[in-house]
Design an enzyme around this catalytic site. Structure first.
Site, short mmCIF file in Angstrom:
data_model
loop_
_atom_site.label_atom_id
_atom_site.label_comp_id
_atom_site.label_asym_id
_atom_site.label_seq_id
_atom_site.Cartn_x
_atom_site.Cartn_y
_atom_site.Cartn_z
N ASP A 157 -3.10 7.30 10.04
CA ASP A 157 -3.19 5.97 10.66
C ASP A 157 -1.86 5.49 11.24
O ASP A 157 -1.77 4.37 11.74
CB ASP A 157 -3.70 4.94 9.65
CG ASP A 157 -2.83 4.85 8.41
OD1 ASP A 157 -1.76 5.48 8.38
OD2 ASP A 157 -3.22 4.15 7.45
N HIS B 114 0.70 5.14 6.88
CA HIS B 114 0.82 5.78 5.57
C HIS B 114 1.18 7.26 5.73
O HIS B 114 0.66 7.95 6.60
CB HIS B 114 -0.49 5.65 4.79
CG HIS B 114 -0.86 4.21 4.53
ND1 HIS B 114 -1.78 3.53 5.31
CD2 HIS B 114 -0.40 3.33 3.62
CE1 HIS B 114 -1.90 2.29 4.87
NE2 HIS B 114 -1.08 2.14 3.83
N SER C 279 0.82 -1.22 0.00
CA SER C 279 0.00 0.00 0.00
C SER C 279 0.85 1.27 0.00
O SER C 279 0.43 2.30 -0.53
CB SER C 279 -0.94 0.00 1.21
OG SER C 279 -0.20 -0.10 2.42
#
Length: 797
Positions: A270, A273, A94
């Site tokens: 979070d 990221h 991600s």
């Protein structure tokens, strides 16, 4: 007593530290710094890409500064131009997906992050044939290996750029176990040879894992600690760097994102990221790594090779080398001759016999010595801004970086004050002072990057206009009073104005218009000369005999104003005139004369204002309307007070208008008409009070005498990348770097000023017949230069 102590102290300092000793110290500093940078490059490598990918710091909150080089901010058109017909692949988790999105948004800012999180995401720009893919492989495992292995097969089209990286999923799925780390090492060991094979034909980057903000991590991510991330990064670096036995790995480590994340991870939503601004910085670094060597942006020195020497530069190097060798031979012969003629001791009397022969310094020796010094100085220019020996960094504006130095030089200027030799309006000491403080303010404006702050920009525009105002005032006054329209005077002025710029155009491979201020002053000087030299020639001596001649001169100035207005509002006519060969070679920049038209138009009236002011002032002075005695106000007390009040109000009104300026285009449109208000207000404030007219700042005046050299030299040996960045002689210490580079820069400017003066005396003789022969030689030189330049341009295209 205080004044006596000050003068004695100044004499004592000057006895031990003069301009000459300062230049020697500057030369020693240059040699030591050059040796240190050479040694550093041999030890650490000469690849600025490694610095871009591995080190840097934040300037302010969001501006990233790579170590030792400048990063270009790519626009959409530039990115598409660089990546045309290219395929870029991002493969990983991600975090790599985030980097993919930021990279794509440089090409297409409208692209939205709407793809499925755990699937491949394609992007294609058909206008530029750019293809960017994200391939979802969150773990370094067999699936990622198979994807990479396919690209190594000769029959498969390989991506031009591959950006890969993964680790956090392995930590998360296996709960941070040591077995998972061991498996990660085995998997990356099996992938490393494949990546190395790909790196021979494509650009391959392995993105090291960014740190996390552990306090913000959700419960199912708590096992992803910075300690674990560091262990995975160490494994990746050690394995990938050792994938080749006998040479350096071709797989590039993208480790700079770690440094960026350390400063910005606290802003994460979070804890895992990165915020969008940090991702954009990493994406822009990738763009610089790949595109700088292709597009070669001026302000993107990272990953750019040294530009190859042109034919003209090679010829210039041969010329200066010949001058240095010639001077050394001349010096050795002269020294041997001096030893032979040295006084010898009479053995009988014990006294020295005096040498009868006293050889004067010849013009040839001065010529060779001047070109020898100039050659060494030009070598320093080339090292600073073309050879990639010294480092360069981007500018970053803050209010303190501009205003603190301004206050500092103001204090120094006020402290070093002396009485003027004469008390006339705009006397020589005062004009030198005016040029000096204006030049210092402009220098601070350039190095601090204050052009991004519009109020400062508008005030600096007035300072440039004030320079041109002095051009109109000074040259008009000379021709009006002296009546000297001889060719010698014109050639002297043109030589002093243009000599350094012509040499820099040759050595630094830049067009004449690049140094825009000198073309501007040169053209306006010729306009003043032609206006006054054309029939009927009207000078002060003639006008004093008959006032009718004053009307004739005003008529001439009126026609000049009409001509200026015509060119200002007829861009087509202006461009046709200056697009004619050979004028086009002098005034074109990037293939057109628009930049020259813009610069000329921006201050189109100010030289005319200077000429008109000089005419009115000299007329009033001749009729003894002005009181210019020491300590006397310029006019009667009532008129002086009234004019002072009007001047202060005008000065403040203009300053408020310039400070409240919101649109640069609109303010530039008004500037040519209103800038004279600020200039005249300053002149009156400075000259109406007798005490103000009787003193000047020797500190500012010293810099004023070399203001032209300071303005031109800053392009390459104080600033860098043609003024887009800052020269870094001492990395890691910005304050010390500025002090050292400024000291060397000022010494070089002063030496060039002396060299120019010496050469002007030799190259521009007073005898008209000799002068015409020299002018023919100079014309032949420029014809040859223009022909060579045309040949070079054709070979480039």
């Amino acid at each position: 007593m205080a004044a006596l102590a000050y003068n004695l102290g100044k004499r004592e300092i000057n006895h031990y530290f003069s301009v000459r000793s300062a230049k020697v110290l500057a030369l020693v500093a240059v040699l030591l710094l050059a040796a240190c940078h050479l040694a550093s490059r041999r030890y650490r490598g000469n690849d600025s890409c490694e610095y871009l990918l591995s080190s840097g710091r934040f300037l302010g909150e969001k501006v990233w500064q790579p170590h030792s080089c400048m990063m270009h901010k790519y626009k959409i058109s530039e990115a598409k131009n660089c990546l045309v017909d290219k395929h870029i692949a991002f493969i990983g988790d991600s975090r790599i997906r985030q980097l993919f999105y930021s990279f794509v948004k440089i090409i297409n800012p409208q692209f939205k992050e709407e793809g499925n999180k755990h699937e491949n995401i394609p992007f294609e720009d058909k206008t530029a044939s750019v293809k960017v893919d994200f391939l979802w492989h969150p773990e370094v495992n067999g699936s990622m290996k198979q994807c990479i292995k396919v690209w190594t097969e000769d029959s498969i089209a390989k991506p031009h750029v591959i950006v890969a990286g993964a680790a956090t999923w392995s930590i998360k799925i296996h709960n941070g176990s040591s077995e998972a780390l061991s498996q990660y090492k085995m998997n990356i060991t099996s992938i490393a040879p494949l990546l190395e094979k790909l790196a021979k034909t494509s650009d391959v980057y392995w993105v090291l894992q960014d740190p996390v903000y552990e306090d913000l991590l959700s419960e199912n991510r708590k096992m992803i600690t910075n300690e674990k991330i560091d262990a995975y990064n160490e494994a990746a670096v050690s394995i990938l760097n050792s994938s080749t036995r006998n040479s350096k790995s071709n797989v590039k480590m993208f480790s700079v994102s770690k440094l960026i994340a350390q400063e910005t991870i606290m802003e994460s939503l979070d804890g895992l990221h990165l915020p969008e601004s940090s991702r954009e910085t990493s994406a822009m670094i990738l763009m610089n790594v790949y595109c700088n060597k292709i597009l070669k942006p001026v302000d993107g020195s990272c990953c750019q090779p040294r530009p190859p020497l042109t034919l003209i530069q090679k010829l210039a190097a041969c010329f200066f080398t010949s001058c240095i060798i010639g001077y050394l031979i001349f010096y050795i012969i002269h020294r041997n001759a001096h030893r032979k003629n040295k006084p010898c001791t009479d053995l009988e009397s014990g006294e020295e016999k005096k040498n009868i022969i006293n050889t004067p310094v010849s013009s040839l020796e001065i010529l060779l010595q001047s070109f020898c010094k100039l050659g060494l100085i030009m070598a320093y220019f080339y090292m600073c801004d073309r050879a990639n020996l010294f480092m360069k960094e981007n500018k970053f504006y803050t209010h303190s970086s501009f205003f603190i130095p301004i206050i500092y030089i103001l204090v120094l200027g006020v402290f070093y004050n002396e009485n003027t030799k004469e008390t006339k309006v705009l006397n020589r000491e005062q004009t030198d002072e005016w040029k000096g403080w204006m030049q210092l303010v402009i220098l601070i404006y350039h190095i601090s990057g204050a052009s991004t702050f519009l109020p400062v920009y508008m005030h600096i525009r007035v300072l440039v206009a004030a320079y041109l105002f002095q051009t109109g005032y000074g040259h008009f006054s000379y021709f009006w009073i002296k009546g000297d329209f001889g060719i010698h005077r014109v050639c002297q002025v043109l030589f002093r104005l243009n000599f350094l710029v012509v040499v820099l155009c040759i050595v630094m491979d830049r067009p004449y218009q690049f140094y825009y201020f000198v073309p501007l002053v040169t053209v306006w000087f010729m306009v003043i000369y032609v206006t006054l030299a054309l029939w009927p020639q009207i000078i002060q001596k003639k006008a004093n005999g008959n006032c009718f001649w004053h009307f004739g001169l005003l008529l001439k100035l009126g026609f000049l104003l009409l001509f200026i207005c015509f060119l200002a509002y007829s861009q087509g006519a202006f461009e046709k005139i200056f697009s004619l060969w050979p004028l086009s070679k002098c005034f074109e920049l990037k293939g057109n004369v628009y930049e020259w038209w813009f610069r000329w138009r921006l201050d189109r009236y100010v030289v005319f204002h200077g000429m008109l002011f000089a005419f009115i002032y000299l007329a009033l002075q001749k009729r003894q309307i002005l009181s210019e005695g020491k300590g006397e106000p310029l006019f009667s007390n009532k008129i002086s007070n009234f004019l002072l009040f009007i001047s202060v109000v005008s000065f403040l009104t203009y300053s408020i208008w310039a400070s409240s300026c919101k649109n640069k285009a609109e303010c530039n449109e008004l500037h040519p008409s209103v800038s004279v208000v600020q200039i005249l207000a300053f002149i009156l404030i400075r000259n109406i009070p007798g005490y103000a007219r009787s003193v000047y700042s020797s500190f500012f005046a010293w810099f004023g005498k070399i203001s032209l050299e300071l303005f031109i030299c800053q392009y390459h040996i104080w600033l860098a990348a043609d003024t887009r960045g800052i020269l870094v002689l001492i990395p890691g210490n910005p304050m010390l770097n500025i002090i050292v580079s400024t000291f060397i820069f000022v010494c070089v400017a002063h030496e060039i000023s002396q060299i120019t003066n010496d050469l002007a005396q030799i190259i521009i003789p007073k005898d008209n017949s000799s002068l015409l022969k020299r002018l023919a030689c100079i014309a032949a030189f420029f014809c040859g230069l223009l022909i060579l330049s045309s040949i070079q341009d054709k070979s480039k295209h």
